[in-house]
Write an enzyme that holds these catalytic residues in place. Structure first.
Site, PDB file in Angstrom:
ATOM      1  N   GLY A   8      -1.622  42.953 -46.129  1.00 61.27           N
ATOM      2  CA  GLY A   8      -1.805  41.968 -44.735  1.00 61.27           C
ATOM      3  C   GLY A   8      -2.200  42.367 -43.171  1.00 61.27           C
ATOM      4  CE1 TYR A 141      -3.336  29.646 -43.430  1.00 64.72           C
ATOM      5  CE2 TYR A 141      -2.562  27.217 -42.098  1.00 64.72           C
ATOM      6  CZ  TYR A 141      -2.592  28.692 -42.798  1.00 64.72           C
ATOM      7  OH  TYR A 141      -1.346  29.158 -42.245  1.00 64.72           O
TER       8      TYR A 141
HETATM    9  N1  SER Z   1      -2.850  29.258 -36.262  1.00 64.02           N
HETATM   10  C1  SER Z   1      -3.157  28.644 -37.873  1.00 64.02           C
HETATM   11  C2  SER Z   1      -4.570  27.675 -38.043  1.00 64.02           C
HETATM   12  O1  SER Z   1      -4.719  27.660 -36.584  1.00 64.02           O
HETATM   13  C3  SER Z   1      -2.072  27.778 -37.999  1.00 64.02           C
HETATM   14  O2  SER Z   1      -1.223  28.264 -38.874  1.00 64.02           O
HETATM   15  O3  SER Z   1      -4.765  27.939 -38.607  1.00 64.02           O
END
Ligand code: SER
Length: 321
Positions: A8, A141
């Protein structure tokens, strides 16, 4: 001899971590890889096009370059994950299990894998959120990061895998645009105001979130990986903190340094995601176990970004520093 693979490497963190690792270990010692072809910032050393979902491909690259440290950064972030939850789950989990399984078969390989403040949820204490508390993430996520933390600890305990992790706050850098996160407003704003446009913020003006300047994030990542094995007591993921601010506070600091800056507010679905995350994080364990310290406060970060990004954009807006 350290030989790193960054998976990545073309992403927001990947570009800067690759540069940090190359500065430290030498350009040929760091293999950058991404599903996308090499881009500027990754081309000053070895590069491999690599699909993190493909176990065989990762294994081939690791063997070819005799890699002994993998930084696995590929992931679909919070806002983008909500548009395609199953795809986000598949990518985030399969790719992590790929690198963990590789290290299970070869314990000489060390793994870094980032977790996030997204592991927390609406029932989590909001201020100075502790390492151990209620965690009820409600984005795919966050769910994948919390599950990933459990897998990391499991592979460490059952198979001796030396996997290390931190829960990154929102990461703020200017060298590459982030993609698909909820904290990304704090990057987008600089691009807009430095191009003379009013920034329309997708979060409410008083929405506090934990944040960190990219140089601190790169330092934390390299520090935890270089720490003595016995000092790493947490094998799920460490809380990690630097600064915490709201869109208004960020805007006011920018305005001090760039008087032309203008902002308006139009919150969207990302506000609900931000509402479920902490305002600030307590990271005592990281500071105690492996000596974590941040260097960038809000004014220092804003000044670095304004100067660096205006040069990068080639504009000549006047700023007051
Ligand atoms: N920066 C990330 C997001 O906003 C959080 O880990 O998804």
């Amino acid at each position: 001899m350290t030989k790193c693979l960054v998976i990545g490497a073309c992403g927001q963190l990947g570009i800067e971590l690759t540069a940090g690792l190359r500065a430290k270990y030498g350009h040929t010692q760091v293999i950058a890889s991404d599903i996308h072809p090499a881009k500027e910032g990754t081309q000053n050393g070895p590069f491999e096009v690599l699909d993190a979902m493909d176990f065989g491909a990762i294994k081939r690259v690791v063997e070819k370059h005799e890699v002994n440290v993998i930084y696995h950064l590929a992931a679909i972030l919070s806002a983008k994950g909500e548009a395609n939850p199953i795809m986000a789950w598949d990518l985030n989990m399969t790719s992590l299990l790929n690198v963990l399984n590789l290290a299970k078969d070869n314990n000489d390989i060390q793994i870094f894998w980032p977790s996030s403040i997204a592991v927390f949820g609406s029932l989590t204490p909001k201020d100075a959120t502790p390492q151990n508390c209620v965690m009820n993430p409600n984005t795919v996520y966050g769910i994948s990061k919390l599950a990933g933390e459990r897998w990391c600890e499991y592979y460490n305990e059952k198979y001796g895998v030396d996997v290390r992790s931190v829960r990154y706050p929102g990461l703020i850098g200017y060298k590459t645009l982030p993609g698909g996160g909820t904290t990304d407003y704090a990057v987008d704003i600089f691009y807009k105001v430095l191009q003379g446009e009013t920034y329309e913020c997708f979060l409410e003006k008083d929405c506090y979130l934990p944040m960190m300047y990219m140089d601190d994030a790169v330092k934390a990542t390299i520090d935890i990986m270089e720490a003595d094995k016995t000092s790493i007591k947490i094998r799920s993921s460490y809380n990690l903190a630097a600064i915490s601010f709201s869109p208004t506070e960020l805007y006011n600091e920018i305005k001090k340094q760039l008087s032309e800056a203008e902002i308006s507010y139009n919150p969207d679905f990302r506000q609900a995601i931000a509402d479920s995350w902490p305002n600030s994080i307590a990271d005592d364990e990281a500071r105690k176990d492996w000596g974590w310290e941040h260097s960038f406060d809000l004014p220092k970060m804003v000044s670095e970004i304004i100067q660096g990004l205006s040069k990068q954009l080639g504009n000549n807006l006047s700023y007051n520093k």
